[in-house]
Scaffold this motif. Structure first.
Motif, PDB file in Angstrom:
ATOM      1  N   GLN A 476      53.076  31.964  39.347  1.00 26.70           N
ATOM      2  CA  GLN A 476      53.119  31.581  38.070  1.00 26.70           C
ATOM      3  C   GLN A 476      53.407  30.118  37.651  1.00 26.70           C
ATOM      4  O   GLN A 476      53.415  29.611  36.671  1.00 26.70           O
ATOM      5  CB  GLN A 476      53.440  32.622  37.221  1.00 26.70           C
ATOM      6  CG  GLN A 476      52.794  33.962  37.276  1.00 26.70           C
ATOM      7  CD  GLN A 476      53.270  34.928  36.244  1.00 26.70           C
ATOM      8  OE1 GLN A 476      54.200  34.813  35.580  1.00 26.70           O
ATOM      9  NE2 GLN A 476      52.434  36.015  36.122  1.00 26.70           N
ATOM     10  N   LEU A 509      40.091  31.926  30.972  1.00 26.88           N
ATOM     11  CA  LEU A 509      40.872  33.136  30.478  1.00 26.88           C
ATOM     12  C   LEU A 509      40.942  34.085  31.946  1.00 26.88           C
ATOM     13  O   LEU A 509      41.668  34.495  32.478  1.00 26.88           O
ATOM     14  CB  LEU A 509      40.688  33.937  29.512  1.00 26.88           C
ATOM     15  CG  LEU A 509      41.488  34.690  28.748  1.00 26.88           C
ATOM     16  CD1 LEU A 509      42.946  34.315  28.101  1.00 26.88           C
ATOM     17  CD2 LEU A 509      41.114  35.794  27.742  1.00 26.88           C
ATOM     18  N   ARG A 510      39.446  34.724  32.372  1.00 25.18           N
ATOM     19  CA  ARG A 510      39.447  35.581  33.133  1.00 25.18           C
ATOM     20  C   ARG A 510      39.675  35.290  34.604  1.00 25.18           C
ATOM     21  O   ARG A 510      40.620  35.631  35.424  1.00 25.18           O
ATOM     22  CB  ARG A 510      38.120  35.913  33.183  1.00 25.18           C
ATOM     23  CG  ARG A 510      37.633  36.980  32.128  1.00 25.18           C
ATOM     24  CD  ARG A 510      36.253  37.565  32.273  1.00 25.18           C
ATOM     25  NE  ARG A 510      35.157  36.584  32.193  1.00 25.18           N
ATOM     26  CZ  ARG A 510      34.623  36.318  31.168  1.00 25.18           C
ATOM     27  NH1 ARG A 510      35.308  36.860  29.866  1.00 25.18           N
ATOM     28  NH2 ARG A 510      33.595  35.621  30.765  1.00 25.18           N
ATOM     29  N   SER A 512      42.238  32.817  35.087  1.00 21.56           N
ATOM     30  CA  SER A 512      43.745  32.719  35.209  1.00 21.56           C
ATOM     31  C   SER A 512      44.236  34.147  35.438  1.00 21.56           C
ATOM     32  O   SER A 512      45.253  34.407  36.476  1.00 21.56           O
ATOM     33  CB  SER A 512      44.158  32.204  33.795  1.00 21.56           C
ATOM     34  OG  SER A 512      45.623  32.493  33.840  1.00 21.56           O
ATOM     35  N   GLN A 513      43.524  34.999  34.625  1.00 24.03           N
ATOM     36  CA  GLN A 513      43.930  36.481  35.064  1.00 24.03           C
ATOM     37  C   GLN A 513      43.739  37.085  36.370  1.00 24.03           C
ATOM     38  O   GLN A 513      44.676  37.639  36.973  1.00 24.03           O
ATOM     39  CB  GLN A 513      43.485  37.452  33.929  1.00 24.03           C
ATOM     40  CG  GLN A 513      43.768  37.438  32.499  1.00 24.03           C
ATOM     41  CD  GLN A 513      42.899  37.864  31.511  1.00 24.03           C
ATOM     42  OE1 GLN A 513      41.700  38.384  31.781  1.00 24.03           O
ATOM     43  NE2 GLN A 513      43.319  38.105  30.265  1.00 24.03           N
ATOM     44  N   ASN A 517      47.731  35.322  36.563  1.00 24.18           N
ATOM     45  CA  ASN A 517      48.242  34.322  35.369  1.00 24.18           C
ATOM     46  C   ASN A 517      48.969  32.908  35.762  1.00 24.18           C
ATOM     47  O   ASN A 517      49.916  32.717  35.024  1.00 24.18           O
ATOM     48  CB  ASN A 517      49.158  35.302  34.479  1.00 24.18           C
ATOM     49  CG  ASN A 517      48.644  36.433  33.840  1.00 24.18           C
ATOM     50  OD1 ASN A 517      48.345  37.773  34.283  1.00 24.18           O
ATOM     51  ND2 ASN A 517      47.861  36.254  32.651  1.00 24.18           N
ATOM     52  N   THR A 519      48.554  28.958  35.750  1.00 23.19           N
ATOM     53  CA  THR A 519      47.851  28.205  34.635  1.00 23.19           C
ATOM     54  C   THR A 519      46.481  27.661  35.279  1.00 23.19           C
ATOM     55  O   THR A 519      46.595  26.798  36.202  1.00 23.19           O
ATOM     56  CB  THR A 519      49.001  27.053  33.987  1.00 23.19           C
ATOM     57  OG1 THR A 519      50.059  27.901  33.684  1.00 23.19           O
ATOM     58  CG2 THR A 519      48.185  26.310  33.156  1.00 23.19           C
ATOM     59  N   SER A 530      44.499  27.678  30.316  1.00 19.19           N
ATOM     60  CA  SER A 530      44.884  29.084  30.009  1.00 19.19           C
ATOM     61  C   SER A 530      45.747  29.552  30.888  1.00 19.19           C
ATOM     62  O   SER A 530      45.928  29.124  32.170  1.00 19.19           O
ATOM     63  CB  SER A 530      43.640  29.912  30.088  1.00 19.19           C
ATOM     64  OG  SER A 530      43.729  31.430  29.972  1.00 19.19           O
ATOM     65  N   ASP A 531      46.505  30.608  30.351  1.00 21.21           N
ATOM     66  CA  ASP A 531      47.593  31.109  31.361  1.00 21.21           C
ATOM     67  C   ASP A 531      47.048  32.579  31.519  1.00 21.21           C
ATOM     68  O   ASP A 531      48.094  33.615  31.910  1.00 21.21           O
ATOM     69  CB  ASP A 531      48.954  31.005  30.900  1.00 21.21           C
ATOM     70  CG  ASP A 531      49.450  31.611  29.564  1.00 21.21           C
ATOM     71  OD1 ASP A 531      48.299  32.071  28.740  1.00 21.21           O
ATOM     72  OD2 ASP A 531      50.383  31.579  29.167  1.00 21.21           O
ATOM     73  N   GLY A 532      46.043  33.109  31.192  1.00 16.21           N
ATOM     74  CA  GLY A 532      45.525  34.399  31.092  1.00 16.21           C
ATOM     75  C   GLY A 532      45.948  35.005  29.907  1.00 16.21           C
ATOM     76  O   GLY A 532      45.288  36.252  29.717  1.00 16.21           O
ATOM     77  N   GLU A 533      46.813  34.671  28.866  1.00 10.21           N
ATOM     78  CA  GLU A 533      47.075  35.313  27.923  1.00 10.21           C
ATOM     79  C   GLU A 533      46.243  34.503  26.406  1.00 10.21           C
ATOM     80  O   GLU A 533      45.914  34.835  25.409  1.00 10.21           O
ATOM     81  CB  GLU A 533      48.517  35.056  27.680  1.00 10.21           C
ATOM     82  CG  GLU A 533      49.062  36.303  28.439  1.00 10.21           C
ATOM     83  CD  GLU A 533      50.475  36.662  28.301  1.00 10.21           C
ATOM     84  OE1 GLU A 533      50.982  35.947  27.380  1.00 10.21           O
ATOM     85  OE2 GLU A 533      51.195  37.353  29.038  1.00 10.21           O
ATOM     86  N   ASN A 577      54.844  29.629  27.323  1.00  9.34           N
ATOM     87  CA  ASN A 577      54.789  29.132  28.809  1.00  9.34           C
ATOM     88  C   ASN A 577      54.881  27.577  29.037  1.00  9.34           C
ATOM     89  O   ASN A 577      54.011  26.896  28.403  1.00  9.34           O
ATOM     90  CB  ASN A 577      53.153  29.554  29.159  1.00  9.34           C
ATOM     91  CG  ASN A 577      53.147  29.594  30.856  1.00  9.34           C
ATOM     92  OD1 ASN A 577      53.808  28.313  31.189  1.00  9.34           O
ATOM     93  ND2 ASN A 577      52.090  30.109  31.205  1.00  9.34           N
TER      94      ASN A 577
END
Ligand SMILES: NC(=O)C1=CN([C@@H]2O[C@H](COP(=O)(O)OP(=O)(O)OC[C@H]3O[C@@H](n4cnc5c(N)ncnc54)[C@H](OP(=O)(O)O)[C@@H]3O)[C@@H](O)[C@H]2O)[C@@H](O)CC1
Ligand SMILES: Nc1ncnc2c1ncn2[C@@H]1O[C@H](COP(=O)(O)OP(=O)(O)OP(=O)(O)O)[C@@H](O)[C@H]1O
Length: 624
Positions: A476, A509-510, A512-513, A517, A519, A530-533, A577
């Motif tokens: 991360q 988003l996806r 990153s997830q 997660n 960035t 995005s950081d997935g959140e 983040n």
């Protein structure tokens, strides 16, 4: 039969015949004391002709004259060194004839001992003293005897009338019986100095040694003079160079002075412009939060932008997962993480950034990233590149620290040694896709992960990740900065689906997830972060110009901001983040630099022009 003779050169046979005739008693008595001798030589020539040798009386006289001279020289001057025969070939014959001939007083001449140990032809009366009046008189008399037929032309041949060959006369170096005339000078004094003239009874050998010694000294003197001259030359050259250096220094100082004056003039102009700008109210920070999805570039906007004051637009986009309040705060968070400039910090504290990239083809990309890091505010910027690229990158900028290690067999270890001193690494600008280099980049990523160093991955680093996503998955402290193409590759590699062009936000988003997660910064008309959140959208006004290298400015500035944000801690980032904050700051800065450079250069704008704008762009965005 008459033998053909060869001009004035006499053969041995011919000479011996001449001596035979000339030595006869009647000839000698005819010559003795008789100054009118032409009739005698006419007779000699006739007798010679009877023997088959055609010579004129004059030639006979001159030949005899030469032989006599050789004989007297050999006897009076050189007989002591035992080489008389070599100087006078017919010494014995001459000696026999002349010793029988009376001196001026009618008495027989005292004779020298025969040279080379030969038995004297006449009674031995002991060695004559060289140069005695007697000998001088004798020679003079003989020469006078020959005077009648002498002519200037004959002088040429009188001493060397023999028909000789190199074999007959081997070259000898003999000590001359007279002093060599030499120019006056310290080294030559001894030659004529009476104190060193050898006594008369000293053997000839010592004279020779003396001459040799003198020659040695002359040579020594000559060498010494050469050395002295050379030293003088170098001393002079040294002085000349010193003067030249001083001249250059003075010139340099003058140039600096001129530049300073120019700088002051420009500063004056710039402060005038700045005062003008400040007189018009700038956009307050609140205005930066004005929601806009980034208007497309249009000429009206450009015209407005070109005329001061420059209005800084900051555009944000909301994703359904975030509140407006988050967005409003994010820009302030960037400001929060920037370390204040104080006198308490030492070199390196504000950032030591490593750029891993740069190969034979791509030297610009690592340069842009590294120099931007410095322009943003890092203290030191290292480039780890291939050997080929290193010199080129160094030549772009003396500020960069360049390590030509990336293609070395122990590249990973070489970079690893530096990792403890680095605050963040940017992997990929100008890395290329060579298998070895990618493998080394992989090793460096792994080592950096172990040390927990923030990693920005861009360009060919992203190619590597798209091949091996697990390399960075779940780390991360990594930020990936793909352009559209790079994003597509990654997305397909991770999600096994093509990018949904109707849902960019959802895609980033996806991804990153899926990556655990870390960035993701998807660069484009609007940058999605995005950081997935959360998904942040930066559509800060840039320009319509898409020159190569813009992404490198982004990755370089992100390297610094990631370090700052990470270091700042949760309090400064308000629990957000830190890498989102950093990414937002870097995107805004790149776009602002682009915008400013485009205002100045329009279509001719290049990445270098953007680099020049980084300082003022940063100032406008984060420090006013
Ligand atoms: N001065 C230097 O030294 C510089 C060196 N650089 C270095 O060069 C290396 C390779 O980088 P790269 O960008 O050429 O390779 P990559 O990203 O695979 O693109 C390949 C192809 O993908 C496409 N494409 C790209 N973007 C797109 C988009 N947004 N939307 C749609 N399509 C897009 C486009 O294909 P096209 O459209 O032309 O068919 C493009 O030709 C790398 O190390 C980098 O750091 C650069 O930094 C520049 C300055
Ligand atoms: N259409 C656009 N309008 C405005 N800004 C853009 C646009 N496309 C990209 N940018 C900005 O340019 C910067 C670099 O993005 P770009 O897509 O050129 O990266 P890149 O292709 O990786 O660059 P590089 O040439 O260094 O490889 C980003 O900060 C991005 O915000």
């Amino acid at each position: 039969m008459i033998t053909n003779t060869r001009g004035f050169l006499w053969s041995d046979l011919e000479t011996r015949a001449l001596l035979e005739i000339w030595g006869e008693a009647d000839v000698q008595s005819a010559l003795d004391g008789n100054f009118r001798n032409s009739h005698v030589y006419r007779d000699v020539a006739c007798r010679l002709a009877e023997l088959g040798f055609e010579r004129t009386p004059e030639q006979c006289r001159i030949r005899i004259k030469g032989l006599k001279r050789q004989y007297y020289q050999a006897r009076d001057g050189l007989k002591k060194n035992g080489h008389a025969r070599k100087i006078c070939k017919y010494y014995d014959e001459m000696d026999r004839i002349l010793s029988c001939r009376g001196g001026p007083d009618g008495a027989p001449e005292p004779l020298a001992p025969p040279p080379d140990g030969a038995q004297p032809a006449g009674p031995l009366a002991g060695p004559p003293t060289p140069g005695t009046p007697h000998n001088s008189r004798e020679v003079d008399a003989e020469l006078d005897e020959d005077a009648e037929l002498e002519s200037p032309r004959d002088n040429f041949t009188e001493d060397s009338g023999e028909c000789s060959s190199y074999a007959d006369h081997p070259i000898k170096v003999e000590c001359p019986p007279f002093a060599i005339p030499v120019p006056p000078g310290d080294g030559f004094k001894e030659i004529n100095a009476p104190t060193i003239t050898p006594p008369l009874n000293q053997p000839k050998r010592s004279k020779k040694r003396h001459a040799n010694l003198t020659l040695d000294k002359m040579m020594e003197k000559f060498l010494q003079q050469s050395v002295d001259t050379e030293e003088k030359f170098y001393r002079y050259e040294e002085q000349r160079l010193k003067i030249e250096d001083k001249r250059r220094e003075a010139e340099h100082a003058r140039e600096l002075q001129m530049l300073q004056m120019l700088g002051q003039m420009l500063a004056g102009i710039s402060s005038t412009v700045s005062q003008r700008s400040q007189s018009i109210p700038a956009s307050p920070p609140q205005r930066a939060n004005h929601r806009s999805y980034g208007d497309n570039f249009n000429y009206n906007a450009m015209t407005a932008a070109l005329s001061p004051p420059i209005v800084i637009e900051r555009s944000f986009s909301l994703h359904r997962t975030h509140s407006l309040k988050d967005m409003e705060n994010i820009f302030q968070l960037v400001r929060n993480v920037i370390p204040p400039l104080t006198g308490k910090r030492h070199k390196g504290q504000d950032g030591r950034i490593g750029i891993v990239g740069g190969c034979q083809e791509y030297t610009g990309a690592p340069y842009f990233a590294a120099i931007t890091a410095l322009k943003v505010g890092a203290d030191l910027s290292h480039v780890f590149c291939t050997k080929d690229a290193a010199t080129v990158i160094k030549s772009y900028s003396p500020e960069l620290i360049v390590h030509p290690v990336l293609d070395s067999p122990n590249a990973v270890h070489e970079v690893e040694k530096w990792l403890p001193r680095l605050h963040s690494v940017v992997i990929g600008p100008g890395l290329g896709r060579d298998e070895v280099l990618l493998e080394n980049a992989k090793g460096i990523i792994e080592k950096s992960k172990v040390k927990g160093i923030p990693i920005v991955i861009d360009a060919d680093g992203l190619w590597l990740i798209s091949q091996q996503p697990s390399l960075i998955q779940g780390y991360q402290r990594a930020i990936l900065t793909p352009n559209y193409m790079e994003f597509s590759r990654l997305y397909e590699a991770m999600l096994r689906d093509p990018v949904d062009s109707s849902d960019h936000h959802g895609c980033v988003l996806r991804l990153s997830q899926a990556m655990g997660n870390l960035t993701i910064v998807q660069k484009g008309e609007r940058d999605l972060i995005s950081d997935g959140e959360k998904v942040l959208v930066c559509s800060h006004e840039g320009s319509s110009r898409r020159c190569g290298g813009q992404g490198d400015l982004l990755s370089g500035s992100l390297g610094v901001l990631a370090h700052w944000a990470f270091l700042a801690g949760a309090e400064k980032t308000n629990g957000q983040n830190p890498f989102l904050v950093a990414a937002f700051g870097a995107c805004s800065l790149t776009r602002q630099s682009n915008h400013q450079a485009f205002q100045k250069f329009g279509r001719s704008m290049t990445a270098s022009d953007m680099v020049s704008e980084v300082g003022t762009a940063f100032n406008k965005l984060f420090e006013t």
